[in-house]
Design a protein around this motif. Structure first.
Motif, PDB file in Angstrom:
ATOM      1  N   ARG A 165       0.826  -1.206   0.000  1.00 45.13           N
ATOM      2  CA  ARG A 165       0.000   0.000   0.000  1.00 45.13           C
ATOM      3  C   ARG A 165       0.862   1.257   0.000  1.00 45.13           C
ATOM      4  NH1 ARG A 165      -4.813  -0.548   4.297  1.00 45.13           N
ATOM      5  NH2 ARG A 165      -5.788   0.907   2.850  1.00 45.13           N
ATOM      6  N   VAL A 166       1.975   1.226   0.736  1.00 43.44           N
ATOM      7  CA  VAL A 166       2.908   2.355   0.777  1.00 43.44           C
ATOM      8  C   VAL A 166       4.329   1.822   0.615  1.00 43.44           C
ATOM      9  CG1 VAL A 166       3.835   4.287   2.116  1.00 43.44           C
ATOM     10  CG2 VAL A 166       1.414   3.673   2.335  1.00 43.44           C
ATOM     11  N   THR A 167       5.081   2.403  -0.312  1.00 46.92           N
ATOM     12  CA  THR A 167       6.516   2.144  -0.402  1.00 46.92           C
ATOM     13  C   THR A 167       7.241   3.295   0.278  1.00 46.92           C
ATOM     14  OG1 THR A 167       6.401   0.833  -2.427  1.00 46.92           O
ATOM     15  CG2 THR A 167       8.488   1.924  -1.968  1.00 46.92           C
ATOM     16  N   TYR A 168       8.057   2.954   1.275  1.00 46.38           N
ATOM     17  CA  TYR A 168       8.711   3.952   2.134  1.00 46.38           C
ATOM     18  C   TYR A 168      10.204   3.964   1.825  1.00 46.38           C
ATOM     19  CZ  TYR A 168      10.358   5.939   6.630  1.00 46.38           C
ATOM     20  OH  TYR A 168      10.976   6.685   7.606  1.00 46.38           O
ATOM     21  N   LEU A 169      10.707   5.089   1.350  1.00 42.07           N
ATOM     22  CA  LEU A 169      12.090   5.226   0.904  1.00 42.07           C
ATOM     23  C   LEU A 169      12.922   5.943   1.963  1.00 42.07           C
ATOM     24  CD1 LEU A 169      11.284   6.454  -2.721  1.00 42.07           C
ATOM     25  CD2 LEU A 169      11.696   4.095  -1.967  1.00 42.07           C
ATOM     26  N   GLU A 170      14.085   5.401   2.231  1.00 44.92           N
ATOM     27  CA  GLU A 170      14.993   5.952   3.249  1.00 44.92           C
ATOM     28  C   GLU A 170      15.995   6.905   2.608  1.00 44.92           C
ATOM     29  OE1 GLU A 170      18.913   4.195   5.407  1.00 44.92           O
ATOM     30  OE2 GLU A 170      17.130   2.926   5.518  1.00 44.92           O
ATOM     31  N   GLY A 171      16.006   8.162   3.076  1.00 47.93           N
ATOM     32  CA  GLY A 171      16.888   9.168   2.496  1.00 47.93           C
ATOM     33  C   GLY A 171      18.356   8.824   2.561  1.00 47.93           C
ATOM     34  N   TYR A 172      18.786   8.097   3.598  1.00 46.80           N
ATOM     35  CA  TYR A 172      20.190   7.716   3.699  1.00 46.80           C
ATOM     36  C   TYR A 172      20.656   6.926   2.480  1.00 46.80           C
ATOM     37  CZ  TYR A 172      20.471   8.868   8.720  1.00 46.80           C
ATOM     38  OH  TYR A 172      20.492   9.509   9.940  1.00 46.80           O
ATOM     39  N   LEU A 173      19.745   6.192   1.845  1.00 43.96           N
ATOM     40  CA  LEU A 173      20.124   5.359   0.705  1.00 43.96           C
ATOM     41  C   LEU A 173      20.483   6.194  -0.518  1.00 43.96           C
ATOM     42  CD1 LEU A 173      20.445   2.440  -0.315  1.00 43.96           C
ATOM     43  CD2 LEU A 173      18.009   2.408  -0.855  1.00 43.96           C
ATOM     44  N   PHE A 174      20.260   7.509  -0.443  1.00 40.62           N
ATOM     45  CA  PHE A 174      20.603   8.375  -1.570  1.00 40.62           C
ATOM     46  C   PHE A 174      22.106   8.449  -1.808  1.00 40.62           C
ATOM     47  CE2 PHE A 174      18.351  12.002  -3.867  1.00 40.62           C
ATOM     48  CZ  PHE A 174      17.348  11.179  -4.325  1.00 40.62           C
ATOM     49  N   ASP A 175      22.922   8.112  -0.814  1.00 37.84           N
ATOM     50  CA  ASP A 175      24.371   8.235  -0.973  1.00 37.84           C
ATOM     51  C   ASP A 175      24.989   7.227  -1.941  1.00 37.84           C
ATOM     52  OD1 ASP A 175      25.247  10.498   0.607  1.00 37.84           O
ATOM     53  OD2 ASP A 175      24.579   9.397   2.355  1.00 37.84           O
ATOM     54  N   PRO A 176      24.592   5.939  -1.939  1.00 35.90           N
ATOM     55  CA  PRO A 176      25.165   5.003  -2.902  1.00 35.90           C
ATOM     56  C   PRO A 176      24.860   5.404  -4.345  1.00 35.90           C
ATOM     57  CG  PRO A 176      24.135   3.808  -1.115  1.00 35.90           C
ATOM     58  CD  PRO A 176      23.744   5.245  -0.956  1.00 35.90           C
ATOM     59  N   PRO A 177      25.713   5.001  -5.300  1.00 36.38           N
ATOM     60  CA  PRO A 177      25.660   5.555  -6.661  1.00 36.38           C
ATOM     61  C   PRO A 177      24.392   5.285  -7.449  1.00 36.38           C
ATOM     62  CG  PRO A 177      27.238   3.739  -6.510  1.00 36.38           C
ATOM     63  CD  PRO A 177      26.855   4.102  -5.111  1.00 36.38           C
ATOM     64  N   HIS A 178      23.770   4.123  -7.288  1.00 39.01           N
ATOM     65  CA  HIS A 178      22.630   3.787  -8.139  1.00 39.01           C
ATOM     66  C   HIS A 178      21.286   3.938  -7.428  1.00 39.01           C
ATOM     67  CE1 HIS A 178      25.603   2.288 -10.902  1.00 39.01           C
ATOM     68  NE2 HIS A 178      26.053   1.446 -10.006  1.00 39.01           N
ATOM     69  N   ALA A 179      21.315   4.425  -6.203  1.00 29.55           N
ATOM     70  CA  ALA A 179      20.093   4.447  -5.401  1.00 29.55           C
ATOM     71  C   ALA A 179      19.065   5.442  -5.912  1.00 29.55           C
ATOM     72  CB  ALA A 179      20.435   4.746  -3.948  1.00 29.55           C
ATOM     73  N   GLN A 180      19.508   6.585  -6.424  1.00 25.65           N
ATOM     74  CA  GLN A 180      18.541   7.575  -6.889  1.00 25.65           C
ATOM     75  C   GLN A 180      17.716   7.023  -8.044  1.00 25.65           C
ATOM     76  OE1 GLN A 180      20.117  11.569  -7.375  1.00 25.65           O
ATOM     77  NE2 GLN A 180      21.638  11.216  -5.774  1.00 25.65           N
ATOM     78  N   GLU A 181      18.364   6.303  -8.932  1.00 24.25           N
ATOM     79  CA  GLU A 181      17.643   5.658 -10.023  1.00 24.25           C
ATOM     80  C   GLU A 181      16.684   4.600  -9.481  1.00 24.25           C
ATOM     81  OE1 GLU A 181      18.583   2.982 -14.041  1.00 24.25           O
ATOM     82  OE2 GLU A 181      20.239   3.881 -12.893  1.00 24.25           O
ATOM     83  N   ALA A 182      17.130   3.860  -8.475  1.00 24.77           N
ATOM     84  CA  ALA A 182      16.280   2.838  -7.862  1.00 24.77           C
ATOM     85  C   ALA A 182      15.054   3.471  -7.212  1.00 24.77           C
ATOM     86  CB  ALA A 182      17.084   2.041  -6.841  1.00 24.77           C
ATOM     87  N   PHE A 183      15.237   4.620  -6.554  1.00 26.25           N
ATOM     88  CA  PHE A 183      14.116   5.308  -5.918  1.00 26.25           C
ATOM     89  C   PHE A 183      13.068   5.715  -6.951  1.00 26.25           C
ATOM     90  CE2 PHE A 183      15.595   7.160  -1.579  1.00 26.25           C
ATOM     91  CZ  PHE A 183      15.891   5.878  -1.148  1.00 26.25           C
ATOM     92  N   ARG A 184      13.523   6.281  -8.047  1.00 24.76           N
ATOM     93  CA  ARG A 184      12.579   6.716  -9.074  1.00 24.76           C
ATOM     94  C   ARG A 184      11.857   5.528  -9.704  1.00 24.76           C
ATOM     95  NH1 ARG A 184      16.585  10.554  -9.046  1.00 24.76           N
ATOM     96  NH2 ARG A 184      15.827  12.712  -8.960  1.00 24.76           N
ATOM     97  N   GLN A 185      12.575   4.441  -9.854  1.00 30.07           N
ATOM     98  CA  GLN A 185      11.937   3.241 -10.390  1.00 30.07           C
ATOM     99  C   GLN A 185      10.886   2.710  -9.425  1.00 30.07           C
ATOM    100  OE1 GLN A 185      14.378   0.218 -12.303  1.00 30.07           O
ATOM    101  NE2 GLN A 185      13.330  -1.379 -11.142  1.00 30.07           N
ATOM    102  N   ALA A 186      11.217   2.658  -8.137  1.00 32.72           N
ATOM    103  CA  ALA A 186      10.262   2.188  -7.132  1.00 32.72           C
ATOM    104  C   ALA A 186       9.021   3.072  -7.115  1.00 32.72           C
ATOM    105  CB  ALA A 186      10.918   2.152  -5.760  1.00 32.72           C
ATOM    106  N   ALA A 187       9.221   4.391  -7.185  1.00 30.45           N
ATOM    107  CA  ALA A 187       8.083   5.315  -7.173  1.00 30.45           C
ATOM    108  C   ALA A 187       7.198   5.105  -8.396  1.00 30.45           C
ATOM    109  CB  ALA A 187       8.578   6.758  -7.113  1.00 30.45           C
ATOM    110  N   ALA A 188       7.822   4.923  -9.567  1.00 31.65           N
ATOM    111  CA  ALA A 188       7.043   4.711 -10.787  1.00 31.65           C
ATOM    112  C   ALA A 188       6.244   3.413 -10.713  1.00 31.65           C
ATOM    113  CB  ALA A 188       7.975   4.702 -11.997  1.00 31.65           C
TER     114      ALA A 188
END
Length: 338
Positions: A165-188
């Motif tokens: 029902r909710v996908t919850y993303l942790e801001g700390y994960l933004f530091d690794p190189p591919h995480a931002q792309e992973a976040f956008r994929q999860a949101a989509a």
């Protein structure tokens, strides 16, 4: 809460899916002078390399070692409140990694992520966070990310995201190189399935490192934003909390902002809901924000009002800060009905 808010419970296997850095927490009581001696900023989270982690590990008295990581902590607390929870994160196939997985499973959290193995596991072992806790309960974190840095879009399991029902993303994960792309994929993926996406800003220094990327993510991909006062002011580059609060409300479905001893504020459009803190003896503030998010989301996915969600967040946070460690020592489910 309507179906458009978070989806029908009958349609979802999980109430909450957390995505974040999978870490073993090492809790160590220290005096303030120790932080000064080692050039640590009180209350901050610093990234360190493997050698620095080993050196610090040998210098402190280790109170406890346990599964950690911000989103994983949120998942464990949410499960304790009766929510159906899954978690995605990267660990190595080593003793700490297996401990991390076992901790989640004992807590009732589904953990379908694959492990790093072989040479990759030897080169990037499971992450550790050395949490220095001063007598006032404040925590200063030094984190070796290890296997976490390998988390990428291929680790975002589409079927699990669609079933939450909710996908919850942790801001700390933004530091690794591919995480931002992973976040956008999860949101989509989540939005494509008619679900909601939440983000925790995690740390003001993390926000400062990636401010433009965070603001783009919040404006374009996030429904529910969690932050404390310092983090939200850092995101919008203002010293005025009201200005930052109103901007967050404009950018999201709603924003949930914690203010330590002042409680918390929930902003949905022009609606403001103030939530009082729950008094307790503060021993260790590690995981307070994680627990608050857990209580809030456990309430929201079960159809509670925003005010009641805030109360549950405060209750969960007060339990966590009353002892060492970011995982609950009691079953919190009874608090859902108080």
């Amino acid at each position: 809460m309507s179906v458009t808010d978070a989806g029908s419970a009958a349609e979802c296997r999980f109430d909450l899916l957390g995505i974040g850095n999978a870490i073993i927490d090492v809790l160590a009581p220290v005096e303030p002078d120790f932080l000064t001696e080692h050039d640590m900023i009180p209350g901050s989270m610093m990234l360190i390399d493997a050698d620095s982690a080993e050196k610090l590990y040998g210098l402190v008295r280790r109170e406890r070692e346990m599964g950690g990581g911000s989103a994983a902590n949120t998942c464990v607390v949410a499960a304790s409140l009766g929510a159906r929870v899954a978690y995605l994160g990267k660990v190595a196939d080593d003793a700490p990694g297996r401990t991390f997985a076992a901790d989640l499973q004992r807590s009732g959290v589904h953990f379908p992520s694959s492990f790093l193995d072989g040479r990759a596991a030897r080169e990037q072992p499971t992450a550790r966070c050395l949490v220095m806790v001063t007598p006032d309960g404040q925590r200063t974190m030094n984190t070796y990310l290890g296997a976490c840095v390998t988390f990428g879009p291929e680790d975002v399991l589409a079927d699990v995201v669609a079933d939450a029902r909710v996908t919850y993303l942790e801001g700390y994960l933004f530091d690794p190189p591919h995480a931002q792309e992973a976040f956008r994929q999860a949101a989509a993926l989540a939005h494509g399935a008619g679900r909601r996406v939440a983000l925790s800003l995690s740390d003001p220094f993390c926000v400062a490192r990636h401010r433009d990327a965070f603001r783009d993510l919040v404006r374009g991909h996030i429904d529910i934003l969690f932050a404390n006062e310092e983090e939200i002011c850092s995101l919008y580059q203002t010293e005025d909390f009201t200005t930052a609060m109103n901007q967050a409300a404009a950018d999201t479905h709603f924003a949930v902002l914690t203010r330590s001893g002042l409680g918390s504020v929930i902003m949905r459009g022009d609606e403001r809901i103030d939530v009082a803190p729950v008094a307790t003896q503060v021993i260790d503030t590690t995981g307070a924000g994680d627990a608050y998010a857990a209580g809030f989301l456990a309430g929201w996915t079960s159809g509670r009002t925003l005010a009641e969600c805030g109360r549950l967040g405060s209750v969960a946070a007060s339990e966590i800060i009353s002892h060492y460690g970011a995982r609950p020592l009691v079953n919190l489910q009874q608090d859902m009905d108080l």
